[in-house]
Design a protein around this motif. Structure first.
Motif, PDB file in Angstrom:
ATOM      1  N   MET A   1       0.847  -1.178   0.000  1.00  0.00           N
ATOM      2  CA  MET A   1       0.000   0.000   0.000  1.00  0.00           C
ATOM      3  C   MET A   1       0.879   1.223   0.000  1.00  0.00           C
ATOM      4  SD  MET A   1      -2.681   0.998   2.917  1.00  0.00           S
ATOM      5  CE  MET A   1      -2.679   2.668   3.425  1.00  0.00           C
ATOM      6  N   ALA A   2       0.677   2.111  -0.878  1.00  0.00           N
ATOM      7  CA  ALA A   2       1.431   3.358  -0.898  1.00  0.00           C
ATOM      8  C   ALA A   2       0.523   4.475  -0.442  1.00  0.00           C
ATOM      9  CB  ALA A   2       1.943   3.641  -2.302  1.00  0.00           C
ATOM     10  N   LEU A   3       0.945   5.140   0.574  1.00  0.00           N
ATOM     11  CA  LEU A   3       0.162   6.257   1.078  1.00  0.00           C
ATOM     12  C   LEU A   3       0.750   7.538   0.545  1.00  0.00           C
ATOM     13  CD1 LEU A   3      -0.311   5.083   4.733  1.00  0.00           C
ATOM     14  CD2 LEU A   3      -2.066   5.288   3.015  1.00  0.00           C
ATOM     15  N   SER A   4      -0.086   8.352   0.019  1.00  0.00           N
ATOM     16  CA  SER A   4       0.395   9.612  -0.497  1.00  0.00           C
ATOM     17  C   SER A   4       0.213  10.679   0.549  1.00  0.00           C
ATOM     18  CB  SER A   4      -0.358   9.986  -1.763  1.00  0.00           C
ATOM     19  OG  SER A   4      -1.720  10.149  -1.456  1.00  0.00           O
ATOM     20  N   GLY A   5       0.733  11.810   0.249  1.00  0.00           N
ATOM     21  CA  GLY A   5       0.620  12.906   1.194  1.00  0.00           C
ATOM     22  C   GLY A   5       1.929  13.101   1.893  1.00  0.00           C
ATOM     23  N   SER A   6       2.002  14.166   2.616  1.00  0.00           N
ATOM     24  CA  SER A   6       3.242  14.506   3.244  1.00  0.00           C
ATOM     25  C   SER A   6       2.987  15.207   4.543  1.00  0.00           C
ATOM     26  CB  SER A   6       4.035  15.384   2.284  1.00  0.00           C
ATOM     27  OG  SER A   6       4.844  16.283   2.946  1.00  0.00           O
ATOM     28  N   ALA A   7       3.835  14.925   5.498  1.00  0.00           N
ATOM     29  CA  ALA A   7       3.746  15.596   6.781  1.00  0.00           C
ATOM     30  C   ALA A   7       4.738  16.734   6.822  1.00  0.00           C
ATOM     31  CB  ALA A   7       4.022  14.603   7.893  1.00  0.00           C
ATOM     32  N   CYS A   8       5.139  17.189   5.668  1.00  0.00           N
ATOM     33  CA  CYS A   8       6.156  18.221   5.563  1.00  0.00           C
ATOM     34  C   CYS A   8       5.539  19.588   5.830  1.00  0.00           C
ATOM     35  CB  CYS A   8       6.782  18.163   4.170  1.00  0.00           C
ATOM     36  SG  CYS A   8       8.455  18.761   4.078  1.00  0.00           S
ATOM     37  N   SER A   9       4.935  19.758   6.999  1.00  0.00           N
ATOM     38  CA  SER A   9       4.214  20.982   7.286  1.00  0.00           C
ATOM     39  C   SER A   9       4.931  21.894   8.254  1.00  0.00           C
ATOM     40  CB  SER A   9       2.834  20.638   7.830  1.00  0.00           C
ATOM     41  OG  SER A   9       2.968  19.861   8.993  1.00  0.00           O
ATOM     42  N   ARG A  10       5.703  21.315   9.151  1.00  0.00           N
ATOM     43  CA  ARG A  10       6.448  22.148  10.074  1.00  0.00           C
ATOM     44  C   ARG A  10       7.561  21.335  10.701  1.00  0.00           C
ATOM     45  NH1 ARG A  10       1.351  22.433  13.995  1.00  0.00           N
ATOM     46  NH2 ARG A  10       1.297  20.253  14.447  1.00  0.00           N
ATOM     47  N   SER A  11       8.559  21.990  11.157  1.00  0.00           N
ATOM     48  CA  SER A  11       9.712  21.332  11.740  1.00  0.00           C
ATOM     49  C   SER A  11       9.772  21.626  13.216  1.00  0.00           C
ATOM     50  CB  SER A  11      10.990  21.850  11.071  1.00  0.00           C
ATOM     51  OG  SER A  11      12.122  21.319  11.705  1.00  0.00           O
ATOM     52  N   LYS A  12      10.315  20.677  13.994  1.00  0.00           N
ATOM     53  CA  LYS A  12      10.438  20.872  15.426  1.00  0.00           C
ATOM     54  C   LYS A  12      11.503  21.898  15.760  1.00  0.00           C
ATOM     55  CE  LYS A  12       8.785  16.353  16.810  1.00  0.00           C
ATOM     56  NZ  LYS A  12       9.031  15.181  17.581  1.00  0.00           N
ATOM     57  N   SER A  13      12.571  21.962  14.989  1.00  0.00           N
ATOM     58  CA  SER A  13      13.680  22.825  15.355  1.00  0.00           C
ATOM     59  C   SER A  13      13.617  24.193  14.695  1.00  0.00           C
ATOM     60  CB  SER A  13      15.003  22.137  15.035  1.00  0.00           C
ATOM     61  OG  SER A  13      15.063  21.828  13.661  1.00  0.00           O
ATOM     62  N   GLU A  15      12.184  26.525  10.996  1.00  0.00           N
ATOM     63  CA  GLU A  15      11.334  26.540   9.806  1.00  0.00           C
ATOM     64  C   GLU A  15      12.138  26.070   8.593  1.00  0.00           C
ATOM     65  OE1 GLU A  15       7.818  26.816   7.906  1.00  0.00           O
ATOM     66  OE2 GLU A  15       8.148  27.184  10.036  1.00  0.00           O
ATOM     67  N   ILE A  16      11.529  25.225   7.821  1.00  0.00           N
ATOM     68  CA  ILE A  16      12.171  24.703   6.619  1.00  0.00           C
ATOM     69  C   ILE A  16      11.757  25.605   5.463  1.00  0.00           C
ATOM     70  CG2 ILE A  16      12.352  22.738   5.064  1.00  0.00           C
ATOM     71  CD1 ILE A  16      11.633  20.996   7.546  1.00  0.00           C
ATOM     72  N   THR A  17      12.735  26.076   4.725  1.00  0.00           N
ATOM     73  CA  THR A  17      12.455  27.015   3.643  1.00  0.00           C
ATOM     74  C   THR A  17      11.887  26.293   2.425  1.00  0.00           C
ATOM     75  OG1 THR A  17      14.622  26.830   2.602  1.00  0.00           O
ATOM     76  CG2 THR A  17      14.399  28.459   4.390  1.00  0.00           C
ATOM     77  N   SER A  18      11.264  27.055   1.580  1.00  0.00           N
ATOM     78  CA  SER A  18      10.726  26.535   0.331  1.00  0.00           C
ATOM     79  C   SER A  18      11.849  25.946  -0.530  1.00  0.00           C
ATOM     80  CB  SER A  18      10.008  27.644  -0.421  1.00  0.00           C
ATOM     81  OG  SER A  18       9.605  27.217  -1.687  1.00  0.00           O
ATOM     82  N   LEU A  19      12.980  26.609  -0.531  1.00  0.00           N
ATOM     83  CA  LEU A  19      14.125  26.115  -1.298  1.00  0.00           C
ATOM     84  C   LEU A  19      14.590  24.760  -0.780  1.00  0.00           C
ATOM     85  CD1 LEU A  19      16.182  26.648  -3.533  1.00  0.00           C
ATOM     86  CD2 LEU A  19      17.600  27.824  -1.840  1.00  0.00           C
ATOM     87  N   GLN A  20      14.625  24.594   0.537  1.00  0.00           N
ATOM     88  CA  GLN A  20      15.021  23.307   1.112  1.00  0.00           C
ATOM     89  C   GLN A  20      14.023  22.214   0.733  1.00  0.00           C
ATOM     90  OE1 GLN A  20      15.293  24.982   5.108  1.00  0.00           O
ATOM     91  NE2 GLN A  20      17.387  24.182   5.252  1.00  0.00           N
ATOM     92  N   ARG A  21      12.741  22.542   0.752  1.00  0.00           N
ATOM     93  CA  ARG A  21      11.715  21.558   0.388  1.00  0.00           C
ATOM     94  C   ARG A  21      11.853  21.145  -1.081  1.00  0.00           C
ATOM     95  NH1 ARG A  21       8.662  20.892   4.713  1.00  0.00           N
ATOM     96  NH2 ARG A  21       8.267  22.648   6.089  1.00  0.00           N
ATOM     97  N   LYS A  22      12.142  22.108  -1.939  1.00  0.00           N
ATOM     98  CA  LYS A  22      12.331  21.803  -3.358  1.00  0.00           C
ATOM     99  C   LYS A  22      13.586  20.963  -3.568  1.00  0.00           C
ATOM    100  CE  LYS A  22       9.837  25.824  -5.025  1.00  0.00           C
ATOM    101  NZ  LYS A  22       9.911  27.164  -5.591  1.00  0.00           N
ATOM    102  N   GLU A  23      14.647  21.296  -2.842  1.00  0.00           N
ATOM    103  CA  GLU A  23      15.876  20.507  -2.955  1.00  0.00           C
ATOM    104  C   GLU A  23      15.640  19.077  -2.472  1.00  0.00           C
ATOM    105  OE1 GLU A  23      20.523  20.492  -1.444  1.00  0.00           O
ATOM    106  OE2 GLU A  23      19.293  22.260  -1.046  1.00  0.00           O
ATOM    107  N   ALA A  24      14.911  18.928  -1.365  1.00  0.00           N
ATOM    108  CA  ALA A  24      14.606  17.585  -0.855  1.00  0.00           C
ATOM    109  C   ALA A  24      13.787  16.801  -1.871  1.00  0.00           C
ATOM    110  CB  ALA A  24      13.872  17.681   0.479  1.00  0.00           C
ATOM    111  N   ALA A  25      12.807  17.441  -2.472  1.00  0.00           N
ATOM    112  CA  ALA A  25      11.984  16.778  -3.488  1.00  0.00           C
ATOM    113  C   ALA A  25      12.838  16.342  -4.680  1.00  0.00           C
ATOM    114  CB  ALA A  25      10.858  17.695  -3.939  1.00  0.00           C
ATOM    115  N   SER A  26      13.782  17.179  -5.065  1.00  0.00           N
ATOM    116  CA  SER A  26      14.684  16.843  -6.163  1.00  0.00           C
ATOM    117  C   SER A  26      15.564  15.643  -5.791  1.00  0.00           C
ATOM    118  CB  SER A  26      15.555  18.056  -6.506  1.00  0.00           C
ATOM    119  OG  SER A  26      16.478  17.729  -7.504  1.00  0.00           O
TER     120      SER A  26
END
Length: 156
Positions: A1-13, A15-26
């Motif tokens: 089963m593949a679950l889609s979606g992401s919990a990439c909404s906030r970080s504990k330590s 804030e994760i920048t948009s650029l970091q999220r794009k780099e991670a996706a890449s």
């Protein structure tokens, strides 16, 4: 089963920048290609970099754990699955139902079937009309997931 979606909404330590999220996706995209090319060590490194950039994205952790399980590194897979579980436990209110379903999946991957069933029951009680919850609850989907050979391959 593949679950889609992401919990990439906030970080504990921090804030994760948009650029970091794009780099991670890449990095994840590149890791998926490496898996297709059967270069698993390279894929593992790429997934690890993605989780370092976006540690609150449970899907990245699940993908890393599944890869490590396939590579025979159960201890590292368990650590990644535990991180996925933590990420799915800290989502925005509007994402709770989907995150609960993802927790069910990760708990099952960790071999914690009883806990997975408890979270599923919690989701059914709290979100009886949510599409993902109803779909997973109906027709024995949980049992089918546990019996799936592809699931068994990455489960601990």
């Amino acid at each position: 089963m593949a679950l889609s979606g992401s919990a990439c909404s906030r970080s504990k330590s921090k804030e994760i920048t948009s650029l970091q999220r794009k780099e991670a996706a890449s990095l994840v995209s590149e890791a998926q290609f490496a898996v297709q090319m059967r270069d698993l060590p390279r894929a593992e490194g790429l997934y690890a970099k993605a989780t370092a950039l976006c540690p609150d994205d449970g899907k990245y952790w699940v993908d890393l754990g599944a890869l490590r399980a396939r590579m025979g590194n159960k201890r590292a897979a368990r650590d990644a699955y535990q991180s996925a579980l933590a990420a799915y436990e800290t989502v925005k209110e509007e994402e709770v139902a989907q995150a609960l379903m993802q927790q069910v999946y990760v708990l099952a991957l960790l071999g914690r079937e009883k806990d997975a069933r408890a979270v599923l029951a919690k989701a059914q009680k709290k979100f009886p009309d949510h599409r993902a919850v109803k779909g997973f609850s109906a027709g024995g989907q949980f049992e089918k997931m546990l019996a799936d050979p592809r699931f068994k391959e990455i489960a601990l």
